[in-house]
Structures are given as structure tokens and as C-alpha cells.
Design an enzyme around this catalytic site. Structure first.
Site, short mmCIF file in Angstrom:
data_model
loop_
_atom_site.label_atom_id
_atom_site.label_comp_id
_atom_site.label_asym_id
_atom_site.label_seq_id
_atom_site.Cartn_x
_atom_site.Cartn_y
_atom_site.Cartn_z
N ASP A 1 0.95 4.07 -3.00
CA ASP A 1 0.58 5.47 -2.77
C ASP A 1 1.68 6.42 -3.22
O ASP A 1 1.42 7.41 -3.91
CB ASP A 1 0.28 5.69 -1.29
CG ASP A 1 -1.03 5.08 -0.84
OD1 ASP A 1 -1.86 4.77 -1.70
OD2 ASP A 1 -1.21 4.89 0.37
N SER B 1 -7.30 2.00 -3.91
CA SER B 1 -6.10 2.61 -3.33
C SER B 1 -5.23 3.29 -4.37
O SER B 1 -4.43 4.16 -4.03
CB SER B 1 -5.25 1.55 -2.63
OG SER B 1 -5.80 1.18 -1.41
N GLU C 1 0.82 -1.20 0.00
CA GLU C 1 0.00 0.00 0.00
C GLU C 1 0.85 1.26 0.00
O GLU C 1 0.60 2.20 -0.75
CB GLU C 1 -0.93 0.01 1.22
CG GLU C 1 -1.84 1.20 1.29
CD GLU C 1 -2.70 1.31 0.06
OE1 GLU C 1 -2.48 2.25 -0.73
OE2 GLU C 1 -3.58 0.46 -0.13
#
Length: 403
Positions: A126, A319, A122
């Protein structure tokens, strides 16, 4: 509030989870550095680098930029060597990264992941998506501040407030939990954390920070027995980001498991905590605020090529959509318009409508719908709107919560 059945079944304080799906996570549960392996040519042909996707979405070029990108990180960490390999591979400079610890241990990579997710993926997703999207629009390296906290839902509001106070122009949030989990905190401890979260977003907007939040990856039920949506995406002062499946010639609602409740696909639906919003003109009427506002490529099978744990990986999820659009809006300037939802909804010609597909709860349709929102950004059109001196301002504020 609705007292959902699953509340009584909870044994501990619910935690935020990241919204991403990765193709080859099961290959090695314990992350370790390895020599990069080559992804199969057929998989590469179906997926995207961030610069390729930006080109497909009509990204503007040569913007002045200057906006600081905030990223909320609720676990995991990153290795600088992974980021260096990623940006070298796409011909971009490293972003300037500052770590801000709100609570918890901060940047802490290479911890054993749980059975179903690795938070390091994650964090890499990002950073790499937001920074590369910003660079495509400006030709300049991004400035990123990562706000580290633990996975307790109550940690999110303080991190949002800190990012806004520090002068971030945007904040990307790829973490969240179903509304049921936030309600549980109220019934168990008397803490209305959902209202506290929306209050933090309102204050952030007043300081000029725009927040992009992933809508979730478990379709219309968000992993619960009933249809629901995730927070913070459902908060009126967040831009809720849903997912599509985008090939080179077609884009539909992301749903990898049609007909399977709680399968893999985009979140979306109606809030049971927040009222319908007056600025969402044209949205189908539901019990509460419609989620999402916008959509973008999220299917792991048409997803993003990132670099983590010494390897290039294929990943996706909502995400990826939040940092993609955060990178674009940071390119608009040092401070954005803060609360942009009324502006987005008043300028529907800045979006490509998604009219095909569903999330096993809601169907795509002509116009806004609760699985793709307004649709996919036409990036250069939004740039023209937000970078002119007389950009429209929000004309009202939503009611903060439903009792």
C-alpha cells in the site's frame, strides 16, 4: 438480506482480510531481515515497477498535488529500512508518513503471519505503490497517513470517518470481506454494519474524500459457496477496483485458475445488499450494484516489485490497484470531488475497455462488465477532467442500501 448457508457455520466474528497474492511467501513463513536476493530475469521482464506501470497507463506529469493519501491498515506493520530501500531503488524520495491509531496496536511489524497471508506485505504494498504513483504524477514526495485498526469488520467505519475528518483527499482500502460476513453480524448481533459502513463513506464523500477499495482476489465467489462480492468495494460510495493481467502488449481480466471456483483472480459481480445505481449507465443489469467500477494490473505474475522484510518481492492482487489509483487522485489536489463514481461513469472515454477474460462467474465484454468495470484508467485523460476548475460534479446520490 439473503440468509446465505454459510452464516450458520460461522463460529466467531468474521474479520477483514487483505487482498494480495505474493509469489514467494511460502519460502519463509516467519519474516526476517535478509540480504536482498535477485529476482530471476524472466520474472522481472514480466512484472513492473510502479513508475513503469504508471508510464504504461499514461500517467500525467508535473501536477500540483497536495492531496494527503490515507491508507487503512488492519494489522501488520512496516519497517522504515524497507521503505528506504524501496524508494532508493526506484530513485524517489521517502514519503512523509504519519501513523494514526484508531484502535489496536498500530504499526507492529514482524509478527508471525498466518498460513495464508502476511499483513506486513499488505502494508508495504500500500505505502510503496501509493507514494510512488503520486511522485510520478507530481515530482514531489507523498504525504501519507496510515490509519491503524484491528481486523474486526466493525472497526472499518470509524477509521474511514477519522481519515475524512483529518482532511485526507483519498483513502486506499485493500481489506474487506464477502457480503455474507457483514450480513452475519446483522443476524447475530442486530448490527447493520454494512449500512454503517456505507453511511461512513457518504459522510467521507461529503467532506471531499474519495475512497478506493479492492474488489478481492477470490474470483466471482469471493471464497463463498455462491457468487458474491466484497465490502467495502460493493458500497456505492467506494470506487471498486478490480484486477487485470497486464503484459507489455496485452491486458485481460485477471484469472490465474480458469474453471476453478474460488481460484485466484479478480472479484466482481453484483451486490445483494445495495441497489443498482442510477449513475452506472450502461452497466449490465443485475440484482444489485455492479462491482467493479475500474480495473488495473493485479496478477502476481505480471505484478509489482516491492520491498519487504529485507527483500525485493513480487506481489499482486486488487490490493495493488486501490493504492495505485489513490496515489493518482491525490495528485489532482488537496481535495478531490469526494464521490467520483458518477463522474467516472459519465466519462467512459477516459478508460481503456477490457474485453477479454472472465472471473469464473462473469465474462468481459465490450463496454462495462462485472469483472473489469469501466476498464483501466487513461490517467492523463482523467487528470484533464479532474484538475480543471469546472470539473463536473456528481448529479445524484444512490439509495443507501437494500433492506
Amino acid at each position: 438480506m439473503n440468509n446465505h448457508r454459510s452464516m450458520s457455520q460461522r463460529k466467531e466474528v468474521p474479520k477483514c482480510r487483505p487482498f494480495f497474492e505474493m509469489i514467494d511467501l511460502t519460502e519463509d513463513k516467519l519474516p526476517k531481515a535478509r540480504l536482498p536476493k535477485q529476482i530471476a530475469p524472466d520474472a522481472v521482464a514480466k512484472t513492473w515497477t510502479v513508475p513503469e506501470l504508471c508510464e504504461a497507463y499514461g500517467w500525467p506529469k508535473d501536477l500540483d498535488g497536495g492531496g494527503v493519501i490515507g491508507i487503512l491498515a488492519m494489522g501488520g506493520g512496516y519497517q522504515p529500512s524497507d521503505l528506504e530501500a524501496y524508494f532508493k531503488g526506484i530513485g524517489q524520495p521517502m514519503p512523509d508518513i504519519e501513523n494514526v491509531v484508531v484502535n489496536g496496536v498500530g504499526n507492529h511489524p514482524n509478527q508471525p503471519p498466518s498460513e495464508d497471508f502476511d499483513p506486513d506485505v499488505e502494508i508495504a504494498l500500500d505505502i510503496e505503490v501509493a507514494a510512488s504513483a503520486y511522485y510520478v504524477a507530481t515530482g514531489k514526495p507523498a504525504k501519507i497517513r496510515i490509519y491503524w485498526t484491528d481486523m474486526d469488520l466493525r472497526s472499518m467505519a470509524p477509521a474511514i470517518q477519522k481519515a475524512a475528518a483529518d482532511g485526507c483527499s483519498v483513502l486506499s482500502i485493500s481489506w474487506g470481506a464477502p457480503e455474507d460476513a457483514w450480513e452475519w453480524l446483522f443476524w447475530k448481533f442486530g448490527q447493520n454494519v454494512a449500512v454503517q459502513l456505507e453511511a461512513a463513506l457518504i459522510r467521507a464523500a461529503a467532506l471531499g474524500m474519495t475512497v478506493f477499495a479492492a474488489a478481492g482476489d477470490r474470483e466471482a465467489n469471493a471464497g463463498e459457496p455462491q457468487k458474491t462480492v466484497n465490502l467495502p468495494a460493493a458500497c456505492p460510495h467506494a470506487v471498486a477496483c478490480a484486477g487485470t493481467s497486464k503484459t507489455r502488449d496485452k491486458e485481460i481480466v485477471w484469472n490465474n485458475d480458469p474453471g476453478k471456483i474460488n481460484g485466484i483472480g479478480t472479484g466482481g459481480g453484483y451486490s445483494s445488499l445495495f441497489f443498482p445505481q442510477s449513475w452506472a449507465r450502461g452497466a449490465p443489469v443485475g440484482i444489485g450494484r455492479m462491482v467493479p467500477d475500474v480495473a488495473g494490473n493485479a496478477d502476481k505474475n505480471t505484478g509489482y516489485r516491492i520491498y519487504v522484510h529485507g527483500n525485493e518481492r513480487l506481489t499482486g492482487g486488487t490490493s495493488a490497484v486501490a493504492p495505485l489509483y489513490a496515489g493518482l487522485f491525490a495528485a489532482f489536489g488537496k481535495r478531490s470531488n469526494g464521490f467520483v463514481n458518477p463522474i467516472l461513469w459519465a466519462n467512459r472515454d477516459c478508460f481503456q475497455d477490457i474485453t477479454e477474460g472472465n472471473n469464473d462467474g462473469w465474462e468481459a465484454a465490450v463496454g462495462p462488465d462485472p469483472c473489469s468495470g469501466l476498464g483501466v484508467l487513461i490517467a492523463h485523460e482523467l487528470a484533464s477532467l479532474f484538475t480543471v476548475a469546472n470539473a463536473p460534479k456528481p448529479y445524484d446520490a444512490p439509495k443507501p442500501y437494500k433492506a
